[in-house]
Design a protein around this motif. Structure first.
Motif, PDB file in Angstrom:
ATOM      1  N   THR A  70       0.855  -1.180   0.000  1.00 51.38           N
ATOM      2  CA  THR A  70       0.000   0.000   0.000  1.00 51.38           C
ATOM      3  C   THR A  70       0.896   1.237   0.000  1.00 51.38           C
ATOM      4  N   ALA A  71       0.505   2.256  -0.751  1.00 50.97           N
ATOM      5  CA  ALA A  71       1.285   3.491  -0.785  1.00 50.97           C
ATOM      6  C   ALA A  71       1.378   4.071   0.623  1.00 50.97           C
ATOM      7  N   GLY A  72       2.570   4.570   0.980  1.00 50.37           N
ATOM      8  CA  GLY A  72       2.772   5.163   2.296  1.00 50.37           C
ATOM      9  C   GLY A  72       4.244   5.178   2.647  1.00 50.37           C
ATOM     10  N   THR A  73       4.554   5.712   3.826  1.00 51.35           N
ATOM     11  CA  THR A  73       5.933   5.760   4.327  1.00 51.35           C
ATOM     12  C   THR A  73       6.052   4.757   5.458  1.00 51.35           C
ATOM     13  N   TYR A  74       7.099   3.957   5.404  1.00 52.47           N
ATOM     14  CA  TYR A  74       7.272   2.843   6.336  1.00 52.47           C
ATOM     15  C   TYR A  74       8.657   2.873   6.982  1.00 52.47           C
ATOM     16  N   THR A  75       8.706   2.378   8.200  1.00 54.11           N
ATOM     17  CA  THR A  75       9.972   2.137   8.880  1.00 54.11           C
ATOM     18  C   THR A  75      10.261   0.647   8.756  1.00 54.11           C
ATOM     19  N   VAL A  76      11.378   0.320   8.117  1.00 56.83           N
ATOM     20  CA  VAL A  76      11.783  -1.077   7.940  1.00 56.83           C
ATOM     21  C   VAL A  76      12.884  -1.362   8.949  1.00 56.83           C
ATOM     22  N   THR A  77      12.731  -2.456   9.701  1.00 59.52           N
ATOM     23  CA  THR A  77      13.684  -2.836  10.742  1.00 59.52           C
ATOM     24  C   THR A  77      14.293  -4.190  10.426  1.00 59.52           C
ATOM     25  N   ASN A  78      15.610  -4.281  10.574  1.00 55.91           N
ATOM     26  CA  ASN A  78      16.332  -5.547  10.448  1.00 55.91           C
ATOM     27  C   ASN A  78      16.874  -5.875  11.835  1.00 55.91           C
ATOM     28  N   THR A  79      16.493  -7.043  12.377  1.00 55.63           N
ATOM     29  CA  THR A  79      16.936  -7.462  13.700  1.00 55.63           C
ATOM     30  C   THR A  79      17.784  -8.723  13.569  1.00 55.63           C
ATOM     31  N   VAL A  80      19.062  -8.623  13.966  1.00 48.87           N
ATOM     32  CA  VAL A  80      19.967  -9.774  13.979  1.00 48.87           C
ATOM     33  C   VAL A  80      20.059 -10.229  15.428  1.00 48.87           C
ATOM     34  N   LEU A  81      19.618 -11.456  15.695  1.00 54.11           N
ATOM     35  CA  LEU A  81      19.580 -11.961  17.061  1.00 54.11           C
ATOM     36  C   LEU A  81      20.977 -12.174  17.627  1.00 54.11           C
ATOM     37  N   ALA A  82      21.104 -11.939  18.917  1.00 57.05           N
ATOM     38  CA  ALA A  82      22.383 -12.103  19.608  1.00 57.05           C
ATOM     39  C   ALA A  82      22.795 -13.567  19.616  1.00 57.05           C
ATOM     40  N   THR A  83      24.102 -13.802  19.523  1.00 59.96           N
ATOM     41  CA  THR A  83      24.624 -15.170  19.604  1.00 59.96           C
ATOM     42  C   THR A  83      25.332 -15.420  20.920  1.00 59.96           C
ATOM     43  N   GLY A  84      25.630 -14.394  21.665  1.00 68.48           N
ATOM     44  CA  GLY A  84      26.301 -14.528  22.957  1.00 68.48           C
ATOM     45  C   GLY A  84      25.551 -13.713  23.978  1.00 68.48           C
ATOM     46  N   LEU A  85      26.277 -13.161  24.918  1.00 71.09           N
ATOM     47  CA  LEU A  85      25.613 -12.383  25.953  1.00 71.09           C
ATOM     48  C   LEU A  85      25.279 -10.972  25.498  1.00 71.09           C
TER      49      LEU A  85
END
Length: 195
Positions: free
Chosen positions: A149-164
């Motif tokens: 749909t036409a509009g302005t969006y915030t795209v988020t990329n989340t890389v999960l932690a592998t350690g602490l």
């Protein structure tokens, strides 16, 4: 292994409070009858050299990302009674989620669909978008322009932690515009040159 998260700048070096290891190393032994010291080199730990690491300030690793140091535990009553044990210091990194798209705005009828471009070693994690209306592949980050749909969006990329260390999260903004309408009509089907 003693792991800490990389601090800024992200460079593989970080501060370690080696004092936090002392109780663990003594493992219930009375700290008043043993001396614990830390060394960069095993030979120095065995020789009880004057090069012990200063524990009054945090120790910053001298080898990038991972370094073995040596801990000497010595009896205060009999200095020839000691043990030297290695410990690995690990600088844990946050993943890198940095990305963008080739343009900040697209038309719904454009092809091909935009794919993320990773920045500085960034990697794909899980892609999400807000508000609802942007059709994005959660794994690849590809935006389906025609289905969005036409509009302005915030795209988020989340890389999960592998350690602490925590998850790496990066966002960018993308705008989807309706395709322009180039059609037109005349009020009548035929015209004469004189009209």
């Amino acid at each position: 292994t003693y792991e800490v998260c990389d601090d800024l700048p992200i460079d593989g070096f970080s501060s370690f409070d080696l004092n936090t290891l002392t109780a663990q190393v003594l493992d219930g032994l009375d700290p008043t009858i043993y001396t614990v010291s830390y060394y960069i080199l095993e030979a120095d730990a065995i020789a009880d050299a004057a090069t012990a690491i200063d524990l009054t300030t945090p120790f910053v690793n001298t080898v990038i990302n991972s370094q073995v140091i040596y801990i000497r535990v010595e009896s205060n009553s009999l200095t020839t009674c000691f043990a030297v044990v290695p410990v690995t210091l690990e600088v844990g990194g946050f993943g890198n989620a940095k990305f963008n798209y080739s343009a900040p705005a697209y038309c719904k009828n454009e092809t091909p669909n935009p794919m993320p471009i990773y920045i500085g070693g960034g990697e794909a994690g899980t892609f999400t978008a807000t508000p609802n209306g942007l059709v994005i592949d959660a794994i690849s980050g590809e935006i389906n322009l025609a289905a969005s749909t036409a509009g302005t969006y915030t795209v988020t990329n989340t890389v999960l932690a592998t350690g602490l260390c925590g998850d790496a999260v990066f966002t960018t903004t993308v705008t989807i515009n309706e395709a322009g309408n180039a059609s037109f009509t005349y009020p009548q089907d035929e015209y004469c040159i004189d009209d």
